[in-house]
Design an enzyme around this catalytic site. Structure first.
Site, PDB file in Angstrom:
ATOM      1  N   LYS A   8       0.850  -1.185   0.000  1.00  0.00           N
ATOM      2  CA  LYS A   8       0.000   0.000   0.000  1.00  0.00           C
ATOM      3  C   LYS A   8       0.893   1.245   0.000  1.00  0.00           C
ATOM      4  O   LYS A   8       2.086   1.169   0.333  1.00  0.00           O
ATOM      5  CB  LYS A   8      -0.942   0.001   1.210  1.00  0.00           C
ATOM      6  CG  LYS A   8      -0.231  -0.158   2.538  1.00  0.00           C
ATOM      7  CD  LYS A   8      -1.210  -0.245   3.685  1.00  0.00           C
ATOM      8  CE  LYS A   8      -1.943  -1.552   3.731  1.00  0.00           C
ATOM      9  NZ  LYS A   8      -1.080  -2.694   4.113  1.00  0.00           N
ATOM     10  N   ASP A 104       2.707 -11.508   5.518  1.00  0.00           N
ATOM     11  CA  ASP A 104       1.822 -12.648   5.702  1.00  0.00           C
ATOM     12  C   ASP A 104       1.538 -13.265   4.342  1.00  0.00           C
ATOM     13  O   ASP A 104       2.047 -12.801   3.320  1.00  0.00           O
ATOM     14  CB  ASP A 104       0.521 -12.226   6.403  1.00  0.00           C
ATOM     15  CG  ASP A 104      -0.227 -11.121   5.663  1.00  0.00           C
ATOM     16  OD1 ASP A 104       0.011 -10.919   4.458  1.00  0.00           O
ATOM     17  OD2 ASP A 104      -1.068 -10.455   6.297  1.00  0.00           O
ATOM     18  N   TYR A 314       3.435  -4.906  13.349  1.00  0.00           N
ATOM     19  CA  TYR A 314       2.457  -5.442  12.393  1.00  0.00           C
ATOM     20  C   TYR A 314       1.277  -6.077  13.131  1.00  0.00           C
ATOM     21  O   TYR A 314       1.463  -6.918  14.010  1.00  0.00           O
ATOM     22  CB  TYR A 314       3.146  -6.490  11.511  1.00  0.00           C
ATOM     23  CG  TYR A 314       2.275  -7.021  10.408  1.00  0.00           C
ATOM     24  CD1 TYR A 314       1.871  -6.196   9.365  1.00  0.00           C
ATOM     25  CD2 TYR A 314       1.855  -8.346  10.405  1.00  0.00           C
ATOM     26  CE1 TYR A 314       1.071  -6.681   8.353  1.00  0.00           C
ATOM     27  CE2 TYR A 314       1.064  -8.841   9.388  1.00  0.00           C
ATOM     28  CZ  TYR A 314       0.667  -8.001   8.361  1.00  0.00           C
ATOM     29  OH  TYR A 314      -0.127  -8.484   7.362  1.00  0.00           O
TER      30      TYR A 314
END
Length: 720
Positions: A8, A104, A314
């Site tokens: 992002k 992930d 995170y």
């Protein structure tokens, strides 16, 4: 030229800021001094093609199941196509690509799939970021690894994506077609995680609806020293662990009141309780639901905001442990978050949470050491950060120390009573509050109990019967539903499966559970009532239908085993191909079950369709009570002729444009819609002029004015 692709824009900015010399460009950031460019995705830029894209139009029963021979991806609606083009152009100058997706399996997939879609075959590395503060980013940049090492993680995410598509798309369409054929209109959906989650809510509703309260009783004796002792009810008087006989309780109360009792046994022992482990996302969502009243979705959004502001690590983590290598930064982090000055706090203390061997892909959620006051955080983000801050500070505080006392008293009538107490000697970390986390002591253990000696005699000044009533289970909240999805083994009855699931998977992942709740709400299968989540009548109906013909899809254990299999793929313990073969077979089986199974008691008379030949032309009634027939496959409609399909209905105007009409059945396929990429179909106006209409966005065009009449011409607005 090195090209770094982040998940992002905010992550791209954090990476470029550490690289230095950054200059913004259209869709990327240029760092010319390092011959590096940083671009980004917006989450998944690509999505799986729809079933209709594979069959060339509306998916009828005869097309099911749709099993792609070659899976197709396409840019999502919105600005995804433009960003894909930006990445395509940047790849032309790249000598190396760095996948900087989130740490992930989905982060791995969403960048890798763009590279595959664009045909990139060059050198690819992997940047693994657990937090976005400058020090963490710098450390990650010098420890990049080969992206090929992450292949199992990519395959696990791809397997999840394709399994969800196979089961969700095929079963949902088959279910909807079956119900439409018996007069139940509307679109129905089935999902690999969505459906068993809904089943949890339906089962809880049934437990509450069918709950019958029962009165039960206990006897409390008031002894010398302000000691309250409870009757140890003999097993033969208990039914389901409860004393239902009030007369028996009254008899015991009368027998011991005013009598002497002897201390048969007295024990005391000290213990300590360390602070809870750092938060996982699920644990944070549960705490935020209980303490702050936040939904799982809002908690995840707040945690993501904190992460992107570089003040916490995170968020989508399922591991509460921390690498010991990070312990050296504790003093600086505690100072940054205002932990200094708290009595008993020791930055050198090593809680059991510091265990590198138990850290998996991610570690527990903790502050990074950046000053949170310098970040412009939303109200929810500040509140959630306070939970994370408190959790971290507790790790460096002393354990709570307490003494447990227990006494057994016996009366001459041989009735035994028990008193218990828990005396806090040093509060340790518990003085920060949050007692609901890990407390677990029974109410009976919080009374007063002096030090006694065995054989000591006390008087019973009074005895009373305590009347109680059983309470129904509570409706799920976001927090308790997340906990149930995580600990799904508790809801499984098979002992072998329960033992296996206890050590492995739940429903969904830390990253997907919040969104799954929102999906159920959007599809009107559940609704929120303040903090509670309740299934709607539609949701109950769906689970009841599924349990008639395909109970496995509503079984949390069945889906949890799939999550277990996906974890095996990610760890390199199981092959991707084997998992997908199993999912393909399951999709074929469940689709046929949904097409042929009797889901409701509704019965419709079916005839062969005069238009397409399928034996799925149903006898229906219009709103005005007129008999007619409609094919559930091609949607052609006919008048009634002695109980059979008669003359096909004339085309009717839709009112969408000047003289526009729509045919009673899907017409010939046309070119792809340039706006939404869905197929168009050919139609005619009342005056016989042909045009094309999109099945997706409903835009319309005339045919090409040139030689090729099969191409789209001017837009409908230009035709009018």
């Amino acid at each position: 030229m090195r090209l770094i692709i982040a998940e992002k824009p905010s992550v791209a900015q954090a990476v470029a800021g550490v690289l230095g010399g950054a200059r913004k460009a259209d869709g990327y950031i240029d760092c010319p001094s390092l011959k590096t460019r940083v671009t980004w995705c917006f989450g998944h830029l690509l999505e799986q093609a729809k079933p209709e894209d594979y069959v060339g139009g509306r998916v009828d029963s005869k097309h099911l199941p749709v099993i792609p021979d070659r899976w197709q991806l396409q840019p999502r609606d919105g600005g995804a196509g433009k960003q894909v083009k930006v990445i395509r152009d940047l790849l032309k100058d790249a000598t190396e690509v760095v996948n900087a997706g989130d740490a992930d399996r989905e982060g791995q997939l969403l960048v890798d799939e763009v590279l595959l879609y664009l045909g990139w075959k060059g050198k690819t590395s992997r940047l693994w970021l657990s937090s976005l503060d400058d020090e963490s980013v710098q450390r990650a940049l010098v420890t990049v690894k080969s992206n090929e090492a992450m292949r199992p993680l990519y395959e696990s995410a791809l397997a999840r994506q394709r399994a969800d598509w196979l089961m969700g798309m095929n079963c949902s369409i088959a279910l909807s077609r079956n119900l439409q054929a018996v007069g139940v209109q509307g679109a129905w959906s089935v999902g690999r995680v969505q459906t068993p989650t809904l089943a949890l809510l339906v089962d809880r509703k049934r437990e509450i609806d069918h709950f019958k309260p029962r009165d039960h009783y206990q006897v409390e004796a008031a002894l010398d020293g302000d000691t309250r002792a409870l009757w140890q009810i003999p097993e033969d008087l208990l039914i389901d662990g409860l004393l239902l006989d009030k007369v028996a309780a009254e008899a015991v109360a009368k027998a011991v009141q005013g009598q002497k009792t002897t201390v048969e046994k007295f024990t005391r022992k000290t213990g300590e309780r360390t602070a809870p482990l750092p938060y996982t996302l699920g644990a944070l969502q549960k705490a935020a639901s209980s303490r702050l009243g936040l939904s799982a979705k809002d908690t995840l959004a707040a945690a993501q905001e904190i992460y992107e502001a570089k003040v916490a690590t995170y968020p989508r983590t399922d591991c509460p442990y921390l690498p010991i290598e990070m312990h050296g930064a504790a003093a600086g982090i505690l100072k940054a978050i205002g932990g200094e000055g708290i009595a008993g706090l020791d930055p050198a203390r090593k809680h059991a949470a510091w265990n590198t061997g138990k850290v998996e892909a991610h570690h527990g959620l903790i502050p990074t050491g950046q000053n949170p006051d310098a970040a412009s955080l939303s109200v929810n983000a500040k509140r959630v950060f306070d939970l994370i801050r408190e959790s971290y500070i507790r790790l460096f505080m002393p354990p709570e120390k307490f003494e447990s006392r227990e006494a057994i008293f016996v009366f001459s009538s041989r009735e035994r009573f028990k008193a218990a107490a828990r005396i806090v000697l040093e509060p340790g970390w518990t003085k920060l509050g949050a007692q609901e986390e890990g407390a677990g002591e029974s109410a009976e253990a919080n009374g007063k109990l002096p030090i006694l000696a065995e054989g000591q005699v006390l008087a019973c000044a009074a005895a009373q019967v305590l009347s109680k009533r059983t309470a129904p289970p509570k409706p799920y909240t976001d927090g308790t539903l997340i906990a149930a999805m995580t600990g799904v083994h508790r809801l499984v009855t098979d002992p072998k499966l329960k033992a296996r699931l206890k050590e492995t998977s739940g429903l969904g992942t830390e990253a997907t559970r919040a969104s799954m709740i929102e999906v159920l709400i959007t599809r009107e299968y559940v609704e929120r009532r303040k903090k509670e989540i309740h299934p709607t009548d539609r949701g109950v109906q769906l689970i009841d239908m599924l349990r008639k013909v395909a109970p496995d899809l509503a079984d949390p254990g069945y889906t949890a085993l799939q999550e277990d299999a996906l974890a095996d793929i990610a760890a390199g313990r199981a092959p991707f191909v084997g998992f997908m073969d199993g999912q393909t077979q399951a999709a074929r089986q469940f689709t046929r079950t949904f097409l042929d199974g009797k889901l409701t008691d509704n019965q419709l008379v079916m005839h062969a369709c005069p238009a397409c030949g399928a034996a799925r032309c149903a006898a229906l009634k219009s709103k005005a009570g007129t008999d007619y027939h409609r094919c559930m496959d091609c949607q052609a409609a006919f008048g009634d002729d002695g109980g059979k399909p008669g003359k096909r209905f004339e085309d009717k105007a839709t009112g969408n444009g000047a003289g526009e009409r729509k045919t009673a059945a899907p017409a010939a396929m046309g070119p792809q819609c340039p706006s939404c990429k869905k197929p168009t179909f050919k139609n005619e106006t009342k005056t016989g002029k042909s045009y094309y209409r999109c099945r997706g966005c409903k835009a319309a065009w005339g045919p090409d004015r040139g030689n090729d009449k099969k191409k789209l011409g001017s837009n409908w607005e230009a035709m009018r």
